[in-house]
Design an enzyme around this catalytic site. Structure first.
Site, PDB file in Angstrom:
ATOM      1  N   ASN A   1     120.092   6.940  -2.723  1.00  5.82           N
ATOM      2  CA  ASN A   1     118.777   7.243  -2.874  1.00  5.82           C
ATOM      3  C   ASN A   1     117.735   6.140  -2.429  1.00  5.82           C
ATOM      4  OD1 ASN A   1     117.227   7.330  -6.466  1.00  5.82           O
ATOM      5  ND2 ASN A   1     116.499   8.141  -4.480  1.00  5.82           N
ATOM      6  N   GLY A   2     116.681   6.492  -1.846  1.00  6.13           N
ATOM      7  CA  GLY A   2     115.678   5.495  -1.476  1.00  6.13           C
ATOM      8  C   GLY A   2     115.400   5.638   0.000  1.00  6.13           C
TER       9      GLY A   2
ATOM     10  N   ARG B   1     116.341  15.539  -9.927  1.00  9.26           N
ATOM     11  CA  ARG B   1     115.826  14.566  -8.994  1.00  9.26           C
ATOM     12  C   ARG B   1     116.021  15.125  -7.608  1.00  9.26           C
ATOM     13  NH1 ARG B   1     116.009   9.596 -11.161  1.00  9.26           N
ATOM     14  NH2 ARG B   1     116.483   8.696  -9.173  1.00  9.26           N
TER      15      ARG B   1
ATOM     16  N   CYS C   1     116.747  11.235  -5.052  1.00  8.81           N
ATOM     17  CA  CYS C   1     118.056  11.886  -5.224  1.00  8.81           C
ATOM     18  C   CYS C   1     118.587  11.531  -6.463  1.00  8.81           C
ATOM     19  CB  CYS C   1     118.833  11.426  -4.048  1.00  8.81           C
ATOM     20  SG  CYS C   1     117.826  11.742  -2.251  1.00  8.81           S
TER      21      CYS C   1
ATOM     22  N   HIS D   1      70.089  18.962 -15.554  1.00 11.03           N
ATOM     23  CA  HIS D   1      69.667  20.313 -14.849  1.00 11.03           C
ATOM     24  C   HIS D   1      70.436  21.496 -15.544  1.00 11.03           C
ATOM     25  CE1 HIS D   1      68.107  18.070 -11.634  1.00 11.03           C
ATOM     26  NE2 HIS D   1      68.940  17.235 -11.636  1.00 11.03           N
TER      27      HIS D   1
ATOM     28  N   LYS E   1      92.963  18.149 -16.975  1.00 13.51           N
ATOM     29  CA  LYS E   1      94.038  17.720 -17.858  1.00 13.51           C
ATOM     30  C   LYS E   1      93.900  18.004 -19.277  1.00 13.51           C
ATOM     31  CE  LYS E   1      96.250  17.657 -15.285  1.00 13.51           C
ATOM     32  NZ  LYS E   1      96.511  17.705 -13.939  1.00 13.51           N
TER      33      LYS E   1
ATOM     34  N   LYS F   1     100.593  36.321 -28.866  1.00 13.43           N
ATOM     35  CA  LYS F   1     100.649  36.645 -30.257  1.00 13.43           C
ATOM     36  C   LYS F   1      99.367  35.773 -30.892  1.00 13.43           C
ATOM     37  CE  LYS F   1     104.444  33.312 -31.201  1.00 13.43           C
ATOM     38  NZ  LYS F   1     105.540  33.150 -31.761  1.00 13.43           N
TER      39      LYS F   1
ATOM     40  N   TRP G   1     117.204  15.147  -2.084  1.00 15.24           N
ATOM     41  CA  TRP G   1     115.550  15.410  -2.071  1.00 15.24           C
ATOM     42  C   TRP G   1     115.283  14.883  -0.690  1.00 15.24           C
ATOM     43  CZ3 TRP G   1     112.332  18.206  -4.953  1.00 15.24           C
ATOM     44  CH2 TRP G   1     111.025  18.005  -4.848  1.00 15.24           C
TER      45      TRP G   1
ATOM     46  N   GLU H   1      93.774  22.128 -19.830  1.00 14.42           N
ATOM     47  CA  GLU H   1      94.932  22.673 -19.795  1.00 14.42           C
ATOM     48  C   GLU H   1      96.203  22.359 -20.729  1.00 14.42           C
ATOM     49  OE1 GLU H   1      97.146  22.554 -16.195  1.00 14.42           O
ATOM     50  OE2 GLU H   1      96.582  20.352 -15.932  1.00 14.42           O
TER      51      GLU H   1
ATOM     52  N   GLU I   1      89.422  16.107 -12.385  1.00 16.61           N
ATOM     53  CA  GLU I   1      90.616  16.119 -12.719  1.00 16.61           C
ATOM     54  C   GLU I   1      90.974  15.951 -14.266  1.00 16.61           C
ATOM     55  OE1 GLU I   1      93.281  17.551 -11.469  1.00 16.61           O
ATOM     56  OE2 GLU I   1      94.879  16.315 -12.515  1.00 16.61           O
TER      57      GLU I   1
HETATM   58  C1  F6R Z   1      96.778  21.418 -12.995  1.00 15.67           C
HETATM   59  C2  F6R Z   1      97.843  21.961 -11.877  1.00 15.67           C
HETATM   60  C3  F6R Z   1      97.225  23.230 -11.042  1.00 15.67           C
HETATM   61  C4  F6R Z   1      97.876  22.886  -9.642  1.00 15.67           C
HETATM   62  C5  F6R Z   1      97.646  24.372  -9.042  1.00 15.67           C
HETATM   63  C6  F6R Z   1      98.144  24.051  -7.607  1.00 15.67           C
HETATM   64  O1  F6R Z   1      97.598  20.227 -13.589  1.00 15.67           O
HETATM   65  O2  F6R Z   1      99.135  21.452 -11.811  1.00 15.67           O
HETATM   66  O3  F6R Z   1      95.869  23.099 -11.126  1.00 15.67           O
HETATM   67  O4  F6R Z   1      97.592  22.029  -9.094  1.00 15.67           O
HETATM   68  O5  F6R Z   1      98.148  25.324  -9.434  1.00 15.67           O
HETATM   69  O6  F6R Z   1      99.510  24.090  -7.476  1.00 15.67           O
HETATM   70  P1  F6R Z   1     100.156  23.360  -6.533  1.00 15.67           P
HETATM   71  O7  F6R Z   1      99.629  21.979  -6.136  1.00 15.67           O
HETATM   72  O8  F6R Z   1     101.712  23.559  -6.622  1.00 15.67           O
HETATM   73  O9  F6R Z   1      99.754  24.268  -4.999  1.00 15.67           O
END
Ligand code: F6R
Length: 638
Positions: free
Chosen positions: A100-101, A27, A2, A509, A490, A608, A74, A493, A486
């Site tokens: 907050n907490g 937040r 929060c 394979h 990262k 572009k 939040w 993307e 994963e």
């Molecule tokens: C990768 C990433 C995406 C989301 C995917 C699902 O870094 O952020 O692959 O994991 O679009 O998004 P959520 O978790 O919001 O359903």
């Protein structure tokens, strides 16, 4: 998470509070509220929704007062309602609190306060603090020195367990704001004839650049001309200040150049919050995991749903669920599952994962699953108030706080920790898993992940060797195969390097065919039961002249001989090595991207930069943009 802001000085408080809250809206943005003292009366205004709802509500009102507090919420305890919005008042409305907490023992405290006749307005954990302070303030013996409000807050906090940043106002002390911190941030801004307090620096920067970071266990008594710091035992402490040199834009990122690296650095704190919420007094608490009230012995099958990184988190969950519960567990990618004929019945538990809670394919998949009348649908979700929170039977909150950067980092880490805790709990209830070593090890995660962050410089240095490549493979075995997926996600993307992940044994394979001299292979090779198999796979790749970057365990004396580069990570169990490796790979992807000169944080179309059909051009060497291409933080379309 929060946002908190407080002001005391000569100026009208409301505009300053509203401006500060706008800076802190990242937040939390499911409700907002302010409280201001004027003529020894406290005016409270709060409402659900974004800050603009509160702004609309108070528009045209005259709310005088030169001392006030504000909060943007939040939600963690209690739904998103006007009554649950902060500030929270005591019974007599003499004092107000923003927080907050998470107060862990709030149930016990609330029962005790109710028995003493206190009347509660909200379902929040925060409100107990208001009533506790009221009780202490009203029964406080006359003090020879010191401020009674500070003393009452101190006495109240001695009964509280958990994490907090709180700010308190009392209508009979219109000269004082009292603030206290334990595990949640609170920063005091020191002005001329005015002082402020806030969760984060951007809310202070318009008024001062001189700040004091409150430490855990410290309190502050703030008046317009002075700030006194003491600890929770009442001992006076020095006021340590620093001068901020960042501009406002930098400050929103906490001084980091990008939200991504800021969010990566938040991982230890996020995991500490997650563990504190989901493990209560040494045992897993089924309630915040969404498992309470379910006969876990009757589950016959578990279906995990998600997209992108969330689907990779599901795969990690499958490994642990099958290992620790012996329940058949399937992972379904949302965009595929929604066109399936699902095999789900009344003994199937459906668990959907989503940071945003708005991913269209995951939402459609849950809808389809619900038609088959499963035992329960649980949403493992970060964004409170999102569509998915309303769609599922139970919510397990990720508590990662807002994730601004498009690439998911801290929310992914919270997903895998939450699934691991679910797997362990179900396995224990079913009598399949009796070993408690995982639980004691997972409690070390804040410390382990902090140690990974200490390797940032070394990871950045190694990243410079990988920026000119077009391709990369990530390999791992067992629980580190989802982690490899994963890691590759990262890298691709963010840096646009074509990266693929394989179970290490799969390379021979087919994927081996692609390997050329210096082809980068990122290997997840922590010590454990598949270590030797990984070494064999690495040797096969080395024989084909690949470049090997290994993420290995500290103290491993064999790995360097097989690798071009090694990142040594803290020793832990194989299951937890995934969380450690994940963080290290996030740093790696960040630095590769940074050194390639690409952008990092938010989506933007890159049309572009694409050649026209039939037009052959060299790919751009360096794209000077400020956002990753073709991506959206939340994919709300199919
Ligand atoms: C990768 C990433 C995406 C989301 C995917 C699902 O870094 O952020 O692959 O994991 O679009 O998004 P959520 O978790 O919001 O359903």
């Amino acid at each position: 998470m929060c946002g908190i802001v407080g002001y005391i000085g000569e100026k009208q408080a409301v505009p300053i509070l509203m401006k500060g809250l706008a800076k802190l809206e990242y937040r939390g943005y499911d409700s907002a509220g302010i409280a201001v003292i004027s003529d020894r009366e406290i005016a409270i205004h709060k409402t659900t929704g974004k800050l603009e709802n509160l702004a609309r509500k108070i528009k045209g009102m005259t709310i005088p007062g030169t001392i006030g507090i504000g909060h943007t919420r939040w939600a963690t305890h209690g739904g998103v309602t006007d009554l649950n919005a902060h500030p929270h008042a005591s019974c007599k409305r003499d004092l107000v609190v923003i927080h907050n907490g998470i107060i862990e023992n709030y149930q016990e405290l609330k029962e005790d306060l109710l028995a003493k006749g206190h009347v509660f307005q909200s379902e929040t954990d925060t409100e107990v603090i208001a009533h506790l302070i009221e009780q202490e303030f009203d029964t406080l013996p006359t003090l020879s020195t010191g401020n009674p409000l500070t003393e009452a807050v101190r006495r109240a906090l001695s009964q509280v367990e958990g994490g907090y940043a709180i700010v308190v106002l009392h209508r009979n002390r219109p000269d004082t704001i009292v603030a206290a911190r334990m595990h949640n941030p609170l920063i005091i801004g020191l002005g001329k004839g005015e002082n402020l307090v806030a969760s984060d620096i951007p809310a202070l920067l318009d008024y001062t650049k001189v700040v004091c970071d409150l430490e855990n266990g410290q309190m502050a008594e703030i008046s317009k001309n002075s700030v006194r710091i003491s600890n929770l035992q009442g001992k006076e402490q020095p006021l340590v200040t620093r001068t901020i040199t960042w501009d406002v834009a930098q400050a929103e990122k906490g001084g980091y150049p990008h939200f991504l690296i800021k969010e990566i650095h938040e991982t230890p704190a996020v995991l500490r919050d997650v563990l504190r919420n989901k493990i209560r007094r040494g045992s897993i608490n089924p309630q915040p995991l969404g498992l309470e009230g379910l006969d876990l012995r009757k589950i016959n099958k578990i279906t995990l749903l998600g997209c992108g990184s969330a689907a990779y988190a599901c795969l990690y969950g499958k490994y642990l669920l099958e290992k620790w519960t012996r329940i058949t567990t399937e992972v379904q990618v949302g965009s595929e599952f929604r066109y399936h004929q699902p095999i789900i019945d009344g003994s199937t538990l459906v668990i959907a994962l989503s940071q945003s809670g708005e991913t269209a394919d995951t939402l459609a998949s849950i809808e389809l699953a619900k038609k088959a009348k499963p035992m329960r649908t649980i949403g493992v979700i970060n964004a409170i108030g999102s569509s998915m929170t309303r769609q599922v039977d139970q919510v397990c909150l990720l508590q990662a706080g807002p994730e601004i950067s498009v690439a998911s980092t801290k929310a992914f880490s919270s997903m895998i920790v939450s699934l691991a805790l679910m797997a362990l709990h179900i396995g224990k209830v079913r009598g399949v898993q009796t070993d408690d070593s995982f639980l004691s090890e997972i409690n070390r995660l804040p410390e382990l992940t902090s140690k990974v962050l200490e390797q940032e410089h070394e990871i950045a240095r190694i990243a410079t060797y990988y920026i000119h490549h077009q391709d990369a493979y990530y390999i791992g075995r067992d629980v580190n195969y989802p982690s490899a997926l994963e890691g590759s996600q990262k890298l691709k993307e963010l840096s646009y390097i074509h990266a693929e992940a394989y179970p290490a044994g799969e390379l021979k394979h087919g994927p081996n065919a692609v390997i050329y001299d210096h082809f980068p292979i990122i290997c997840l090779v922590p010590e454990g039961h598949v270590y030797k198999k990984m070494i064999s796979n690495i040797q096969e790749m080395k024989a084909r002249k690949a470049s090997i970057l290994s993420f290995a365990t500290e103290g491993d004396t064999r790995i360097a001989a097989h690798s071009d580069h090694v990142v040594f990570l803290p020793r832990t169990s194989e299951e937890i090595s995934v969380m450690v490796n994940t963080l290290a790979m996030q740093l790696f992807a960040y630095y590769v991207t940074l050194y390639k000169g690409y952008s990092i944080d938010q989506p933007r179309s890159l049309q572009k930069y694409f050649p026209k059909p039939g037009e052959i051009t060299a790919p751009p060497k360096s794209i000077d943009i400020d956002k990753p291409r073709n991506l959206a933080k939340s994919v709300t379309v199919e």
